[in-house]
Design a protein around this motif. Sequence first.
Motif, mmCIF file in Angstrom:
data_model
loop_
_atom_site.group_PDB
_atom_site.id
_atom_site.type_symbol
_atom_site.label_atom_id
_atom_site.label_comp_id
_atom_site.label_asym_id
_atom_site.label_seq_id
_atom_site.Cartn_x
_atom_site.Cartn_y
_atom_site.Cartn_z
ATOM 1 N N TYR A 70 -14.939 5.516 4.585
ATOM 2 C CA TYR A 70 -16.373 5.479 4.207
ATOM 3 C C TYR A 70 -17.223 6.582 4.215
ATOM 4 O O TYR A 70 -17.868 7.163 3.561
ATOM 5 C CB TYR A 70 -17.048 3.979 4.540
ATOM 6 C CG TYR A 70 -16.264 2.763 3.998
ATOM 7 C CD1 TYR A 70 -15.987 2.667 2.704
ATOM 8 C CD2 TYR A 70 -16.226 1.789 4.744
ATOM 9 C CE1 TYR A 70 -15.186 1.629 2.247
ATOM 10 C CE2 TYR A 70 -15.700 0.647 4.288
ATOM 11 C CZ TYR A 70 -15.253 0.291 2.990
ATOM 12 O OH TYR A 70 -14.626 -0.626 2.445
ATOM 13 N N VAL A 71 -17.283 6.726 5.447
ATOM 14 C CA VAL A 71 -17.895 8.110 5.933
ATOM 15 C C VAL A 71 -17.373 9.546 5.123
ATOM 16 O O VAL A 71 -18.415 10.154 4.721
ATOM 17 C CB VAL A 71 -17.920 8.360 7.357
ATOM 18 C CG1 VAL A 71 -18.714 9.597 7.938
ATOM 19 C CG2 VAL A 71 -18.895 7.283 8.103
ATOM 20 N N GLY A 72 -16.113 9.572 5.198
ATOM 21 C CA GLY A 72 -15.623 10.749 4.520
ATOM 22 C C GLY A 72 -16.061 10.896 2.991
ATOM 23 O O GLY A 72 -16.258 11.967 2.348
ATOM 24 N N LEU A 73 -15.880 9.648 2.294
ATOM 25 C CA LEU A 73 -16.112 9.468 0.804
ATOM 26 C C LEU A 73 -17.837 9.985 0.634
ATOM 27 O O LEU A 73 -18.101 10.639 -0.407
ATOM 28 C CB LEU A 73 -15.917 7.983 0.378
ATOM 29 C CG LEU A 73 -14.581 7.677 0.136
ATOM 30 C CD1 LEU A 73 -14.524 6.153 -0.390
ATOM 31 C CD2 LEU A 73 -13.647 8.659 -0.789
ATOM 32 N N GLU A 147 -7.572 9.045 5.426
ATOM 33 C CA GLU A 147 -7.877 9.629 4.274
ATOM 34 C C GLU A 147 -7.700 8.422 3.045
ATOM 35 O O GLU A 147 -6.608 7.721 3.240
ATOM 36 C CB GLU A 147 -7.009 10.902 3.754
ATOM 37 C CG GLU A 147 -7.507 11.432 2.549
ATOM 38 C CD GLU A 147 -9.013 12.000 2.677
ATOM 39 O OE1 GLU A 147 -9.633 12.086 1.614
ATOM 40 O OE2 GLU A 147 -9.326 12.749 3.588
ATOM 41 N N VAL A 148 -8.654 8.429 2.183
ATOM 42 C CA VAL A 148 -8.434 7.270 1.174
ATOM 43 C C VAL A 148 -7.277 7.244 0.289
ATOM 44 O O VAL A 148 -6.630 6.267 0.357
ATOM 45 C CB VAL A 148 -9.735 7.553 0.107
ATOM 46 C CG1 VAL A 148 -9.536 8.753 -0.593
ATOM 47 C CG2 VAL A 148 -9.818 6.184 -0.739
ATOM 48 N N LEU A 149 -6.498 8.495 0.088
ATOM 49 C CA LEU A 149 -5.329 8.403 -0.681
ATOM 50 C C LEU A 149 -3.970 7.911 0.069
ATOM 51 O O LEU A 149 -3.297 7.211 -0.090
ATOM 52 C CB LEU A 149 -5.092 9.744 -1.245
ATOM 53 C CG LEU A 149 -6.068 10.135 -2.197
ATOM 54 C CD1 LEU A 149 -5.497 11.552 -2.755
ATOM 55 C CD2 LEU A 149 -6.069 9.265 -3.519
ATOM 56 N N ALA A 150 -4.221 8.233 1.446
ATOM 57 C CA ALA A 150 -3.088 7.645 2.442
ATOM 58 C C ALA A 150 -3.387 6.149 2.787
ATOM 59 O O ALA A 150 -2.540 5.533 2.840
ATOM 60 C CB ALA A 150 -3.340 8.566 3.697
ATOM 61 N N VAL A 151 -4.676 5.834 2.927
ATOM 62 C CA VAL A 151 -4.836 4.302 3.346
ATOM 63 C C VAL A 151 -4.590 3.644 2.101
ATOM 64 O O VAL A 151 -4.020 2.153 2.342
ATOM 65 C CB VAL A 151 -6.276 4.244 3.480
ATOM 66 C CG1 VAL A 151 -6.650 2.443 3.794
ATOM 67 C CG2 VAL A 151 -6.660 4.897 4.812
ATOM 68 N N VAL A 152 -4.865 3.948 0.893
ATOM 69 C CA VAL A 152 -4.398 3.202 -0.481
ATOM 70 C C VAL A 152 -3.085 2.675 -0.370
ATOM 71 O O VAL A 152 -2.521 1.446 -0.770
ATOM 72 C CB VAL A 152 -4.991 3.852 -1.611
ATOM 73 C CG1 VAL A 152 -4.290 3.193 -2.869
ATOM 74 C CG2 VAL A 152 -6.530 3.684 -1.852
ATOM 75 N N LYS A 153 -2.180 3.675 -0.034
ATOM 76 C CA LYS A 153 -0.799 3.413 0.022
ATOM 77 C C LYS A 153 -0.291 2.174 0.982
ATOM 78 O O LYS A 153 0.865 1.578 1.087
ATOM 79 C CB LYS A 153 -0.148 4.596 0.284
ATOM 80 C CG LYS A 153 -0.034 5.768 -0.495
ATOM 81 C CD LYS A 153 0.417 6.947 -0.008
ATOM 82 C CE LYS A 153 0.367 8.151 -1.046
ATOM 83 N NZ LYS A 153 1.025 9.166 -0.700
#
Length: 278
Positions: A70-73, A147-153
Amino acid sequence: MIYLVTIVGNGFMVCAIIATPHLHTPMYFFLCNLSLIDIFYSSRTVPKVLVDLLSPSRRISLTACGIQVYVGLFLGGTECLLLALMAYDRYVAICRPLYYLIIMKWSICYKLIVFVWLSSFITTVFPSMLMPMRVCNPNQINHFVCEVLAVVKLSCDSTHQSEIVVFFLTFIVLLFPFLFILLSYIAIISSVLKIHSAARSKAFSTCSSHITVVALLYGTALVMYFRPSSSYTSNQEKYVSVFNTIIIPMINPVVYSLKNEQVTNIFSMNKERLPRLH
């Protein structure tokens, strides 16, 4: 070492701008916000990475991982919008110089900064929090940060909907400000080409630092978020993320220091005041 350089470099920019009266202008006010973003953005991951280098487990709680995402986004979106605002400031300064003090007066600058931070939260964090994700075991990511793309997986469900949401949010947060920056510089270039050569080089020099920072940020962001998920590996994601998360926050104050005569003069003056050993 890189993290220390990042904190010292950006901290110097913030302190120099606050302590120097003739830098109390909208351009340096926005630059001060950019340095603060770089400090926060780097601090969200680098301390944890340094701890992981000394720890064999390299674990992170789901709560801490979510906070990193969330902080990164939030900070990434804020930086994109802030760069667009800085482009608008340069447009007004070069194309509407007689109206600059009216258009960019302090009351308006404060409102614009509040708009940037608040709109970034609304467009990045708020939609993400409305879409909770169930994480399945093994909950391991091939990354040094959440990272959001890594977590989505890690999702137990189909990731197709989550990837569409990420792409849509990225389109709003990245491409809209980027298009605004392009339009601003098209107007700036067309206006600068109409003036004589001596003033032309000075006008372009005031934009060179901003153009460099925009190229660095958007170059890596477009590579990360606007490629099909099947066209890159997690290792490629990590390398780009390292540059975006660690290297760019360190480079930004260097770019503005080297390409900005006023900041360079402040650094030289402080250097001359240091005591010398004989």
